[in-house]
Enzyme design. Structure first.
Site, PDB file in Angstrom:
ATOM      1  N   CYS A 127      52.028  48.910  44.157  1.00  0.00           N
ATOM      2  CA  CYS A 127      52.004  47.462  43.988  1.00  0.00           C
ATOM      3  C   CYS A 127      50.697  46.880  44.527  1.00  0.00           C
ATOM      4  O   CYS A 127      50.563  46.617  45.723  1.00  0.00           O
ATOM      5  CB  CYS A 127      53.204  46.840  44.699  1.00  0.00           C
ATOM      6  N   CYS A 136      51.079  43.502  46.217  1.00  0.00           N
ATOM      7  CA  CYS A 136      51.646  43.517  47.576  1.00  0.00           C
ATOM      8  C   CYS A 136      50.634  44.049  48.579  1.00  0.00           C
ATOM      9  O   CYS A 136      50.538  43.559  49.693  1.00  0.00           O
ATOM     10  CB  CYS A 136      52.872  44.425  47.658  1.00  0.00           C
ATOM     11  N   ASP A 137      49.907  45.092  48.210  1.00  0.00           N
ATOM     12  CA  ASP A 137      49.127  45.835  49.203  1.00  0.00           C
ATOM     13  C   ASP A 137      47.608  45.764  49.035  1.00  0.00           C
ATOM     14  O   ASP A 137      46.873  46.227  49.905  1.00  0.00           O
ATOM     15  CB  ASP A 137      49.556  47.318  49.173  1.00  0.00           C
TER      16      ASP A 137
END
Ligand code: NDP
Length: 324
Positions: A140, A143-144
């Protein structure tokens, strides 16, 4: 004792576009739907940035914001939304039985499955070890990606997800190495063009990962050109995987027909499964289109079919009562 169990007319599993659309329709049809969200409420769109192809949002919208809108709309008509996961089901008779969080059994006259799909991994020992250790392997970028600001990263895959995530990472990172296993990408032409026009994305064609390097955190990846068999090392601190998804249907395998990849099989132009009163919508049953808008469409179909199923059931029961 089943008399003491909660008994609902319509139970929706999953909270992506399919689940929320089913909820909106079911709630408006007075089916008082109960939805269990799954661990990632909102589904895959919570990991997406700009959604530019969902009709009605002329300027595009961020995935999480769109799912918040879906949620509010479902709540507005009285959907009972509960955070949790369905851990097992028993579809042997109506009402169907669903166990939530391994402890609470709920009975449901109709069930709408909209459990979506989850990211696939390459399956390399080094990839899984570093992923589980939080050591720089992720599926992701949204997200990261932030953790790799101004650093070099790899993204594996050549589909729309990989292209979208490569573009996202390119804005944050110094350099993005995109590993594509063939000499062409599966992604749509427009996404391919955007990737090709981004100076800090380097595409490595015909390239596969041999091993992700690093003990506690990613320091690089050993890769192989599958045409020449030549191996090389790319130094990176982040390793992103975007190679598609697997439908989240394991808990239904004893009850529902599914294909070899686990996609639920529905009848003809409907969302009906092989079990009466159980309907499947969204990415759990669609391996062809897999779009938010098609998931919403099949969520709508599932709710309409659940409503018709219940109306028919009630009619048959009333006929029986009037005869007896
Ligand atoms: P796809 O299945 O479309 O693409 C998967 C990619 O990963 C392919 O390039 C595939 O290669 C590659 N791949 C698969 N397994 C491996 C492996 N073991 N090693 C290396 N590479 C591998 O999945 P996506 O998640 O990209 O997209 C799913 C659906 O969602 C699609 O329909 C897509 O159009 C849609 N989507 C749309 C978006 C948008 O419109 N904004 C954004 C994101 C997704 P190969 O081609 O060789 O099989």
């Amino acid at each position: 004792m089943s008399e003491n169990l909660e008994h609902v007319k319509c139970f929706i599993i999953g909270s992506g576009p399919a689940g929320y659309t089913a909820a909106i329709y079911a709630a408006r049809a007075a089916l008082n739907p109960v939805m269990v969200t799954g661990l990632q409420w909102g589904g895959q769109l919570m990991d997406t940035t700009d959604v530019e192809n969902y009709p009605g949002y002329a300027d595009g919208i961020m995935g999480p914001e769109m799912m918040e809108d879906f949620k509010k709309q479902a709540e507005r008509f009285g959907t009972d939304i509960r955070f949790g996961i369905v851990t097992s089901v028993d579809f042997s008779e109506i009402p169907h039985k669903l166990v939530v969080d391994e402890k609470t059994t709920v009975l449901a006259d109709t069930v709408i499955i909209s459990t979506g799909a989850s990211a696939k991994w390459l399956g390399l020992e080094s990839e899984i070890r570093l992923r589980d250790a939080g050591g720089g392997v992720s599926a992701c970028a949204v997200c990261d990606g932030f953790f790799y600001k101004n650093q070099d990263v790899i993204i594996v895959g050549g589909g729309d997800t990989a292209a979208e995530e490569a573009l996202y990472l390119a804005k944050l990172c110094n350099k993005v190495h995109m590993l594509v296993r063939r000499d062409e990408m599966r992604a749509s032409k427009i996404m391919q063009e955007r990737v090709l026009q981004t100076p800090n994305i380097q595409i490595h064609w015909n390239t596969e990962t041999v091993e992700v390097l690093g003990d506690e955190g990613v320091v690089g990846a050993k890769v192989k050109n599958n045409k020449t068999n030549e191996e090389s090392v790319i130094d990176v601190t982040g390793f992103f995987v975007a190679i598609g998804h697997k439908p989240n249907t394991d808990i239904f395998k004893d009850w529902l027909d599914m294909d070899s990849e686990g996609y639920l099989i529905t009848k003809g132009d409907s969302t009906e499964t092989n079990v009466a009163g159980v309907f499947a919508s969204g990415d759990a049953q669609d391996k062809l289109y897999r779009q938010a808008v098609t998931a919403a469409g099949t969520g709508c179909m599932a709710a309409l079919e659940a409503e018709r199923f219940l109306a028919h059931k009630e009619f048959m029961e009333s006929q029986k009562e009037s005869v007896s």
